[in-house]
Write a protein that holds these residues in place. Sequence first.
Motif, short mmCIF file in Angstrom:
data_model
loop_
_atom_site.label_atom_id
_atom_site.label_comp_id
_atom_site.label_asym_id
_atom_site.label_seq_id
_atom_site.Cartn_x
_atom_site.Cartn_y
_atom_site.Cartn_z
N GLU A 210 -2.93 -2.90 -3.55
CA GLU A 210 -3.03 -1.54 -4.09
C GLU A 210 -1.87 -1.38 -5.06
O GLU A 210 -0.73 -1.21 -4.65
CB GLU A 210 -2.92 -0.53 -2.95
CG GLU A 210 -3.04 0.89 -3.39
CD GLU A 210 -2.86 1.85 -2.21
OE1 GLU A 210 -1.76 2.42 -2.09
OE2 GLU A 210 -3.79 1.98 -1.41
N LYS B 16 0.83 -1.18 0.00
CA LYS B 16 0.00 0.00 0.00
C LYS B 16 0.88 1.25 0.00
O LYS B 16 2.05 1.20 0.36
CB LYS B 16 -0.93 -0.03 1.19
CG LYS B 16 -1.84 -1.26 1.16
CD LYS B 16 -3.19 -0.95 1.72
CE LYS B 16 -4.00 -2.22 1.68
NZ LYS B 16 -5.22 -2.13 1.00
N ARG B 17 0.29 2.34 -0.41
CA ARG B 17 1.04 3.59 -0.56
C ARG B 17 1.80 4.00 0.71
O ARG B 17 2.99 4.37 0.62
CB ARG B 17 0.10 4.71 -1.01
CG ARG B 17 0.85 6.00 -1.29
CD ARG B 17 -0.07 7.09 -1.72
NE ARG B 17 -0.61 6.75 -3.03
CZ ARG B 17 -1.48 7.49 -3.69
NH1 ARG B 17 -1.93 8.60 -3.16
NH2 ARG B 17 -1.91 7.12 -4.87
#
Length: 81
Positions: A52, A1-2
Amino acid sequence: KRPSRARLREGLARVELVYLKADCASIESRLRERADHFFDPRLASSQFDAIEEPYDAIVIDATMRPEKIVAAILKEMADDR
């Protein structure tokens, strides 16, 4: 994820992320072929649901043979200079 990717980059001048992209069926197939692997192939779909995909990474087809993957990564990194 970011947030995790951002944390990995903290304090570093340059970090290249490589995203090995494949469809769920391909990954499940590979997992089934592995003997004594810790990851249950039936769980792969939940991992794909949660992923993601990065917007700022080198994207490489993970279904290629390992030597082709390495060559593609090196080419992308050389082209990026």
